[in-house]
Design a protein around this motif. Structure first.
Motif, PDB file in Angstrom:
ATOM      1  N   ALA A  57       0.835  -1.212   0.000  1.00 13.87           N
ATOM      2  CA  ALA A  57       0.000   0.000   0.000  1.00 13.87           C
ATOM      3  C   ALA A  57       0.866   1.257   0.000  1.00 13.87           C
ATOM      4  O   ALA A  57       0.602   2.209  -0.755  1.00 13.87           O
ATOM      5  N   LEU A  58       1.907   1.268   0.831  1.00 14.37           N
ATOM      6  CA  LEU A  58       2.808   2.410   0.851  1.00 14.37           C
ATOM      7  C   LEU A  58       3.528   2.551  -0.497  1.00 14.37           C
ATOM      8  O   LEU A  58       3.700   3.662  -1.008  1.00 14.37           O
ATOM      9  N   LEU A  60       2.373   1.621  -3.471  1.00 17.42           N
ATOM     10  CA  LEU A  60       1.426   2.170  -4.450  1.00 17.42           C
ATOM     11  C   LEU A  60       1.270   3.682  -4.275  1.00 17.42           C
ATOM     12  O   LEU A  60       1.226   4.434  -5.257  1.00 17.42           O
ATOM     13  N   TRP A  61       1.193   4.114  -3.024  1.00 15.98           N
ATOM     14  CA  TRP A  61       1.059   5.547  -2.767  1.00 15.98           C
ATOM     15  C   TRP A  61       2.311   6.297  -3.246  1.00 15.98           C
ATOM     16  O   TRP A  61       2.218   7.341  -3.870  1.00 15.98           O
ATOM     17  N   LEU A  62       3.485   5.739  -2.947  1.00 13.48           N
ATOM     18  CA  LEU A  62       4.729   6.373  -3.393  1.00 13.48           C
ATOM     19  C   LEU A  62       4.847   6.367  -4.916  1.00 13.48           C
ATOM     20  O   LEU A  62       5.360   7.332  -5.505  1.00 13.48           O
ATOM     21  N   ASP A  63       4.388   5.303  -5.583  1.00 15.40           N
ATOM     22  CA  ASP A  63       4.426   5.253  -7.043  1.00 15.40           C
ATOM     23  C   ASP A  63       3.552   6.339  -7.647  1.00 15.40           C
ATOM     24  O   ASP A  63       3.883   6.895  -8.704  1.00 15.40           O
ATOM     25  N   ASP A  64       2.420   6.641  -7.009  1.00 13.93           N
ATOM     26  CA  ASP A  64       1.543   7.695  -7.512  1.00 13.93           C
ATOM     27  C   ASP A  64       2.116   9.083  -7.272  1.00 13.93           C
ATOM     28  O   ASP A  64       1.996   9.966  -8.118  1.00 13.93           O
ATOM     29  N   HIS A  65       2.738   9.293  -6.122  1.00 11.72           N
ATOM     30  CA  HIS A  65       3.193  10.634  -5.759  1.00 11.72           C
ATOM     31  C   HIS A  65       4.652  10.907  -6.098  1.00 11.72           C
ATOM     32  O   HIS A  65       5.022  12.063  -6.344  1.00 11.72           O
ATOM     33  N   TYR A  66       5.500   9.901  -6.101  1.00 14.56           N
ATOM     34  CA  TYR A  66       6.921  10.059  -6.399  1.00 14.56           C
ATOM     35  C   TYR A  66       7.366   8.964  -7.363  1.00 14.56           C
ATOM     36  O   TYR A  66       8.093   8.047  -6.994  1.00 14.56           O
ATOM     37  N   TRP A  72       8.236   1.434  -6.506  1.00 12.08           N
ATOM     38  CA  TRP A  72       8.332   1.377  -5.053  1.00 12.08           C
ATOM     39  C   TRP A  72       7.567   0.162  -4.515  1.00 12.08           C
ATOM     40  O   TRP A  72       7.957  -0.424  -3.507  1.00 12.08           O
ATOM     41  N   THR A  73       6.482  -0.180  -5.186  1.00 13.23           N
ATOM     42  CA  THR A  73       5.605  -1.232  -4.689  1.00 13.23           C
ATOM     43  C   THR A  73       6.352  -2.551  -4.516  1.00 13.23           C
ATOM     44  O   THR A  73       6.241  -3.200  -3.472  1.00 13.23           O
TER      45      THR A  73
END
Length: 108
Positions: A57-58, A60-66, A72-73
């Motif tokens: 989950a972290l 996926l969030w990092l892939d979207d924002h950075y 990152w996933t």
């Protein structure tokens, strides 16, 4: 000359006697039944699955924002898996320590 069984008897009758005593003691212990075993497996499973899911989950969030070339996933999923395995190992060692403390685990 009678010999007391002090737990160090390496003969076949001594080994069988220790195993029978251990089995009789485990039958008397009400907290160690089938559901206790299932609960330990459940705790082990969640201790591995939860860090994996949180890492994904972290990631996926990092892939979207950075975004970057390597995802990152995947990296955080692998990190979560490693952390979960270490966590599961620690839980199993605690359980083994409790068993040893109760005198149920004597190596033959």
């Amino acid at each position: 000359m009678s010999k007391k069984n002090d737990g160090n008897d390496k003969t076949l009758p001594g080994i069988i006697q220790r195993q029978a005593a251990r089995k009789a003691k485990s039958r008397q212990d009400k907290r160690r039944h089938l559901w206790f075993g299932f609960s330990v497996f459940g705790v082990i499973g969640w201790s591995v699955a939860l860090p994996c899911l949180l890492g994904a989950a972290l990631g996926l969030w990092l892939d979207d924002h950075y975004p970057r070339q390597q995802p990152w996933t995947l990296a955080l999923l692998l990190a979560g898996l490693c952390l979960g395995c270490v966590n599961a190992w620690n839980i199993l060692e605690k359980q083994r320590g409790k068993i040893k403390q109760n005198g149920d685990d004597k190596h033959d």
